[in-house]
Scaffold this active site. Sequence first.
Site, short mmCIF file in Angstrom:
data_model
loop_
_atom_site.label_atom_id
_atom_site.label_comp_id
_atom_site.label_asym_id
_atom_site.label_seq_id
_atom_site.Cartn_x
_atom_site.Cartn_y
_atom_site.Cartn_z
CG ASP A 16 -1.81 1.18 1.34
OD1 ASP A 16 -1.80 2.02 0.41
OD2 ASP A 16 -2.52 1.28 2.35
CB ILE A 17 2.44 3.20 -2.75
CG1 ILE A 17 3.13 1.93 -3.32
CG2 ILE A 17 3.37 4.40 -2.85
CD1 ILE A 17 4.38 1.48 -2.61
CG ASP A 31 2.71 16.84 -18.13
OD1 ASP A 31 3.58 15.97 -17.97
OD2 ASP A 31 2.51 17.43 -19.21
CD GLU A 70 7.54 14.19 -21.86
OE1 GLU A 70 6.75 13.50 -22.50
OE2 GLU A 70 7.28 15.35 -21.53
CG ASP A 75 4.07 11.86 -18.86
OD1 ASP A 75 3.69 12.81 -18.14
OD2 ASP A 75 4.55 12.01 -20.01
CG HIS A 96 1.59 20.94 -21.73
ND1 HIS A 96 2.02 20.54 -22.97
CD2 HIS A 96 2.11 20.05 -20.85
CE1 HIS A 96 2.77 19.43 -22.85
NE2 HIS A 96 2.82 19.11 -21.56
#
Length: 314
Positions: free
Chosen positions: A32-33, A126, A160, A189, A278
Amino acid sequence: MRTFLYSGLGTVLVAGAVLAPGNIATAAESPDISVTNTKAHLDQFQSIATGNGGNRAAGRPGYKASADWVKAKLDAAGYTTTLQSFPTWAGTSYNVIAEWPHGDANHVVMAGSHLDSVSAGPGINDNGSGSAGVLETALAYAASGQTPRNRLRFGFWGAEELGLVGSRYYVNNLPTAERDKLKLYLNFDMIASPNPGYFVYDDNPAGNGARDDLVAYFTQQNVQTEFIDVQGRSDHAAFRALGIPTAGTFAGAEETKTSAQAAKWGGTAGQAFDRCYHRSCDTISNLDLTSLDHQIDAIGHMIWTYTQKDYTAS
Ligand code: PHE
Ligand code: CA
Ligand code: ZN
Ligand code: ZN
């Protein structure tokens, strides 16, 4: 999100109830992160952007500050880290590479995410989201005390947004013998889009096994998925080009959520998965934490599973 146990010190319980000796779960049990910890990493990315002109873009001070901060967290957890610099039109940028110094170095399982934002804003979905999730999974693995079969490596890619520059640089500068050791690359991503979808990359037949494991994990969590051909739009593309198995997940960007998708995932039909894609509004408010939690637990599931996979026969 099942309880996981690790062996090696007798019966050691990480969370949950006590099990009798001999009833120890395998190392591949899903962790469980922590979404709380992952959110704290995102708060850090936001404050780095706020303190550095509002972004974390390649060639800008907010990027280097992000890379230094991630590297320091991984160093403190016991990772062997490298800050790999490379040129871009916007100036020098950096990849952070972190390797867990245990397990068979001939079989490397890798996960990565791009750490840079566009210059328009802080880039919290992002791709603060993927970076925070991969970072938290790496820290959780280090804290788990497990004995890995394979070698685990994490990549935080620079530039990226300038055209997958950092991940391409990394792959192109790996000696052939090192490339051959890479058994899997997982990419994350945009994994906390505010009007989220649950997309699983479907653009590399070599990675279909990992792709199907992602789908099965989400299904087990009662989350429906859709395949998406991401057309090489993220950092797995460089790995895929070398024939390395790749897979990944995505919560959606500028595309519009259909009514069929809203029926299965909730959220708002007719609106973008991420209306702030963006843009300057991709801030700490531009997140869906439920989606983030499902996604990071999927990262944990894949890392825990593939770190123990037996690659010696292949
Ligand atoms: N890589 C794109 C970006 O950073 C977003 C994206 C991720 C698109 C995954 C498709 C699939 O802008
Ligand atoms: Ca979780
Ligand atoms: Zn982007
Ligand atoms: Zn991105």
